[in-house]
Design a protein around this motif. Structure first.
Motif, PDB file in Angstrom:
ATOM      1  N   VAL A  84       1.017  -1.045   0.184  1.00  0.00           N
ATOM      2  CA  VAL A  84       0.121  -0.040  -0.064  1.00  0.00           C
ATOM      3  C   VAL A  84       0.859   1.139   0.017  1.00  0.00           C
ATOM      4  CG1 VAL A  84      -1.495   1.343   1.099  1.00  0.00           C
ATOM      5  CG2 VAL A  84      -1.920  -1.219   0.887  1.00  0.00           C
ATOM      6  N   ILE A  85       1.843   1.180   0.818  1.00  0.00           N
ATOM      7  CA  ILE A  85       2.769   2.520   1.047  1.00  0.00           C
ATOM      8  C   ILE A  85       3.420   2.667  -0.342  1.00  0.00           C
ATOM      9  CG2 ILE A  85       4.763   3.414   1.960  1.00  0.00           C
ATOM     10  CD1 ILE A  85       3.997   2.055   4.725  1.00  0.00           C
ATOM     11  N   ALA A  86       3.952   1.725  -0.888  1.00  0.00           N
ATOM     12  CA  ALA A  86       4.547   1.786  -2.326  1.00  0.00           C
ATOM     13  C   ALA A  86       3.684   2.535  -3.528  1.00  0.00           C
ATOM     14  CB  ALA A  86       5.447   0.460  -2.344  1.00  0.00           C
ATOM     15  N   SER A  87       2.473   1.810  -3.372  1.00  0.00           N
ATOM     16  CA  SER A  87       1.450   1.968  -4.517  1.00  0.00           C
ATOM     17  C   SER A  87       0.919   3.357  -4.658  1.00  0.00           C
ATOM     18  CB  SER A  87       0.385   0.920  -4.581  1.00  0.00           C
ATOM     19  OG  SER A  87       1.053  -0.397  -4.590  1.00  0.00           O
ATOM     20  N   VAL A  88       0.707   3.876  -3.331  1.00  0.00           N
ATOM     21  CA  VAL A  88      -0.195   4.999  -3.484  1.00  0.00           C
ATOM     22  C   VAL A  88       0.499   6.125  -4.196  1.00  0.00           C
ATOM     23  CG1 VAL A  88      -0.980   7.052  -1.989  1.00  0.00           C
ATOM     24  CG2 VAL A  88      -1.462   4.514  -1.294  1.00  0.00           C
ATOM     25  N   PRO A  89       2.002   6.469  -4.042  1.00  0.00           N
ATOM     26  CA  PRO A  89       2.349   7.640  -4.699  1.00  0.00           C
ATOM     27  C   PRO A  89       2.451   7.239  -6.200  1.00  0.00           C
ATOM     28  CG  PRO A  89       4.125   6.281  -3.605  1.00  0.00           C
ATOM     29  CD  PRO A  89       2.704   5.889  -3.182  1.00  0.00           C
ATOM     30  N   TYR A 113       9.457   2.407  -5.136  1.00  0.00           N
ATOM     31  CA  TYR A 113       9.767   1.456  -6.280  1.00  0.00           C
ATOM     32  C   TYR A 113      10.860   0.562  -5.824  1.00  0.00           C
ATOM     33  CZ  TYR A 113      10.219  -0.944 -10.632  1.00  0.00           C
ATOM     34  OH  TYR A 113      10.075  -2.267 -11.459  1.00  0.00           O
ATOM     35  N   GLN A 114      11.969   1.065  -5.202  1.00  0.00           N
ATOM     36  CA  GLN A 114      13.025   0.492  -4.757  1.00  0.00           C
ATOM     37  C   GLN A 114      12.632  -0.495  -3.409  1.00  0.00           C
ATOM     38  OE1 GLN A 114      15.759   0.261  -6.657  1.00  0.00           O
ATOM     39  NE2 GLN A 114      14.828   1.850  -8.195  1.00  0.00           N
ATOM     40  N   GLY A 115      11.829  -0.007  -2.860  1.00  0.00           N
ATOM     41  CA  GLY A 115      11.367  -0.444  -1.593  1.00  0.00           C
ATOM     42  C   GLY A 115      10.319  -1.773  -1.975  1.00  0.00           C
ATOM     43  N   ILE A 116       9.562  -1.720  -3.167  1.00  0.00           N
ATOM     44  CA  ILE A 116       8.295  -2.603  -3.109  1.00  0.00           C
ATOM     45  C   ILE A 116       9.416  -3.988  -3.781  1.00  0.00           C
ATOM     46  CG2 ILE A 116       8.199  -1.936  -5.804  1.00  0.00           C
ATOM     47  CD1 ILE A 116       5.464  -3.044  -3.428  1.00  0.00           C
ATOM     48  N   THR A 128      15.745  -5.070 -10.960  1.00  0.00           N
ATOM     49  CA  THR A 128      14.433  -4.763 -10.108  1.00  0.00           C
ATOM     50  C   THR A 128      13.412  -4.531 -10.923  1.00  0.00           C
ATOM     51  OG1 THR A 128      15.526  -2.304 -10.398  1.00  0.00           O
ATOM     52  CG2 THR A 128      16.360  -3.581  -8.661  1.00  0.00           C
ATOM     53  N   GLY A 129      13.367  -4.147 -12.065  1.00  0.00           N
ATOM     54  CA  GLY A 129      12.055  -3.792 -12.993  1.00  0.00           C
ATOM     55  C   GLY A 129      11.243  -5.388 -13.000  1.00  0.00           C
ATOM     56  N   ALA A 130      12.030  -6.447 -13.252  1.00  0.00           N
ATOM     57  CA  ALA A 130      11.569  -7.664 -13.558  1.00  0.00           C
ATOM     58  C   ALA A 130      11.042  -8.421 -12.502  1.00  0.00           C
ATOM     59  CB  ALA A 130      12.270  -8.462 -14.421  1.00  0.00           C
ATOM     60  N   THR A 189      21.791   0.373  -7.914  1.00  0.00           N
ATOM     61  CA  THR A 189      20.770   1.073  -7.185  1.00  0.00           C
ATOM     62  C   THR A 189      20.414   0.701  -6.025  1.00  0.00           C
ATOM     63  OG1 THR A 189      18.960  -0.364  -8.112  1.00  0.00           O
ATOM     64  CG2 THR A 189      19.858   1.277  -9.423  1.00  0.00           C
ATOM     65  N   SER A 190      19.779   1.543  -5.153  1.00  0.00           N
ATOM     66  CA  SER A 190      19.114   1.255  -3.773  1.00  0.00           C
ATOM     67  C   SER A 190      18.463  -0.142  -3.902  1.00  0.00           C
ATOM     68  CB  SER A 190      18.650   2.339  -3.440  1.00  0.00           C
ATOM     69  OG  SER A 190      17.501   2.843  -3.898  1.00  0.00           O
ATOM     70  N   GLY A 191      17.498  -0.226  -4.701  1.00  0.00           N
ATOM     71  CA  GLY A 191      16.918  -1.449  -4.615  1.00  0.00           C
ATOM     72  C   GLY A 191      17.908  -3.033  -4.715  1.00  0.00           C
ATOM     73  N   ILE A 192      18.949  -2.710  -5.245  1.00  0.00           N
ATOM     74  CA  ILE A 192      19.694  -3.754  -5.571  1.00  0.00           C
ATOM     75  C   ILE A 192      20.427  -4.286  -4.142  1.00  0.00           C
ATOM     76  CG2 ILE A 192      21.781  -4.946  -6.520  1.00  0.00           C
ATOM     77  CD1 ILE A 192      19.333  -5.248  -8.212  1.00  0.00           C
ATOM     78  N   VAL A 193      20.732  -3.015  -3.558  1.00  0.00           N
ATOM     79  CA  VAL A 193      21.540  -2.994  -2.206  1.00  0.00           C
ATOM     80  C   VAL A 193      20.634  -3.757  -1.264  1.00  0.00           C
ATOM     81  CG1 VAL A 193      22.740  -1.850  -0.385  1.00  0.00           C
ATOM     82  CG2 VAL A 193      22.910  -0.943  -2.764  1.00  0.00           C
ATOM     83  N   GLY A 194      19.323  -3.268  -1.177  1.00  0.00           N
ATOM     84  CA  GLY A 194      18.492  -3.898  -0.276  1.00  0.00           C
ATOM     85  C   GLY A 194      18.198  -5.160  -0.651  1.00  0.00           C
TER      86      GLY A 194
END
Length: 496
Positions: free
Chosen positions: A127-132, A395-398, A242-244, A448-453
């Motif tokens: 929910v948090i990631a989708s609203v923006p 996006y990086q969070g989801i 991260t996209g896929a 990217t930050s998503g990959i680090v996470g």
């Protein structure tokens, strides 16, 4: 101006009329959230594409290629990979979904891990990631009104009008739920991506004929980031991965696996989606790359779609507007339906300690999320700077749901504790790194930050699952879930 507005308004009304004439009443919350698991691959393919490629694909994604060059082609790569991943997810997602009446992605994770905290945390992140992205989707229609009015309508008023249009459209999303989304996606998908492809092909021919071929493209736009580049050699890899993976973490994308009528149907959808995504995304990026030599586009890359369409007069501008409208309606509608249903099913339900059965609660949740998103879009109508940053962080969070989702589905030994720790640590790490390194992390080769996470997230999940395994009874329950898949599929084949 009136010709363009008239075309867009006529199509908008047409979609609503079709929904009113074809949508059936849902008897339960499950039907409301999944469309009764009744749709064939034609609807499934249209719905997946209309959700996967939002209206902003003609604006922000196109603007990325116009401003940054061939890096923007990562859209092609990760879209095709995502469609292939759908093929792999079809069996466990559909069979578990049907057998246990699962309605959402978080619902599936709650079942797999036998854990309410896993279910609730996954829902909250979703929910948090989708609203923006819903808010940005509402704002994406601003360019339609701005260009269609020849600049008469200012930026703020254009955003307000876009929000009003999409908010009105969501009346039918609230009313008909996922069934209405699926039916409207077929019409909107044809308009946005079939008609859109015809427009793109025509514009490519026009650009080449008017001395805007590949020879005129700035050579700097034809270079991918690599060793020694400012972005780093791992930047493009990070975007694609991260996209896929992250794409299947979005609630509105994943629920597509619950709306179709069988494993084979979902796999046909996957096979059908690959060439459509490949051809459309490639054509769009080629058109935009050629258009980068147009002075008006170079000055404002995000306006490339409407700048090119404006050269064709009000009729072409009207078609361009319909494409963005349909892409935005499809993505925003699916998002609102998915996160509204997930709020009811996976946050409100566990709080009340009972499963939601009444579709009315789902409708109220979807309506509430729609109102809040509309207010957010109106409140940020004059500036989207902070919202874009929030969207990038989200996006990086989801993506941090990916280890919990994929390891959970394909590895029996993952535990609820590992999932909770992985999601929380991964999401927090990605958000913090994104704030300090919004594009890429230079000292990590451009990750990217998503990959680090994801690296931390996956490492924690694997380590905790191995060092603190499930107890015997829980592991037996998990093993039975996996063993049921093969038996259920055999029963499904025999029944058919």
């Amino acid at each position: 101006m009136w010709i363009t507005f008239g075309m867009i308004a006529a199509f908008f009304i047409f979609v609503i009329i079709v929904m009113e004439r074809t949508s059936a009443k849902d008897s339960s919350f499950s039907d409301y959230a999944t469309g009764g698991r009744s749709f064939n691959s034609v609807y499934g393919t249209a719905a997946f594409i209309n959700t996967w490629l939002p209206g902003t694909v003609f604006i922000s994604f196109a603007g990325l290629t116009a401003g940054s060059g061939v890096t923007g082609f990562y859209l092609v790569q990760y879209s095709v990979f995502a469609a292939i991943i759908m093929f792999l997810l079809a069996k466990p997602a559909y069979l578990w979904g049907k057998r246990y009446d699962l309605r959402t992605q978080a619902d599936l994770l709650g079942l797999r891990y036998g854990s309410t905290p896993v279910r609730v945390i996954a829902a909250i992140i979703g929910v948090i990631a989708s609203v923006p992205w819903v808010v940005l989707g509402m704002q994406s229609l601003a360019l339609i009104f701005s260009f269609s009015s020849d600049g008469v309508i200012g930026p703020v008023l254009a955003v307000v009008l876009g929000v009003i249009v999409l908010t009105i459209r969501q009346i039918w999303t609230v009313k008909f739920g996922m069934r209405g989304v699926m039916i409207s996606d077929l019409i909107q998908g044809i308009a946005a991506y079939l008609i859109g492809f015809v427009v793109i092909f025509g514009l490519i021919v026009w650009l080449i004929a008017n001395n805007h071929g590949f020879a005129q493209v700035d050579p700097a736009l034809l270079i991918l980031p690599g060793p020694g580049s400012e972005l780093g050699p791992l930047y493009l890899f990070s975007l694609v991965l991260t996209g896929a993976l992250g794409g299947w973490c979005w609630p509105d994308i994943f629920v597509r696996l619950f709306t179709q009528n069988g494993v084979s149907t979902i796999r046909r959808t996957s096979v059908q989606a690959v060439p459509i995504l490949l051809i459309f995304a490639t054509a769009l990026n080629v058109m935009v790359l050629l258009a980068s030599s147009v002075p008006e586009v170079a000055a404002a890359p995000d306006t490339v779609w409407f700048v090119l369409a404006s050269f064709g007069g009000p009729l072409l501008l009207g078609l361009a507007g319909i494409c963005v409208l349909c892409g935005s309606m499809g993505n925003v509608g699916a998002n609102l339906q998915a996160i509204g249903a997930m709020t009811a099913n996976d946050i409100i339900g566990p709080m009340r300690k009972q499963e939601i059965q009444n579709a009315r609660i789902g409708k109220i949740s979807v309506a509430a999320i729609t109102i809040l998103s509309s207010l957010g879009a109106l409140a940020t109508a004059s500036t989207t700077t902070g919202l874009v940053l929030w969207a990038q962080v989200s996006y990086q969070g989801i993506c941090q749901l990916a280890p919990t989702l994929f390891l959970g589905i394909f590895w029996r030994r993952t535990t609820a504790l590992s999932a909770v720790l992985g999601m929380v640590l991964g999401f927090g790490t990605a958000a913090i790194v994104q704030i300090f390194y919004p594009i890429s992390v230079p000292w990590l080769g451009g990750m990217t930050s998503g990959i680090v996470g994801l690296i931390l997230n996956t490492g924690v999940m694997v380590a905790v699952s191995l060092l603190m395994p499930n107890n015997a009874s829980e592991q037996t329950r998990v093993n039975n879930l996996f063993d049921e898949l093969n038996q259920t599929q055999k029963d499904e084949k025999q029944a058919s």
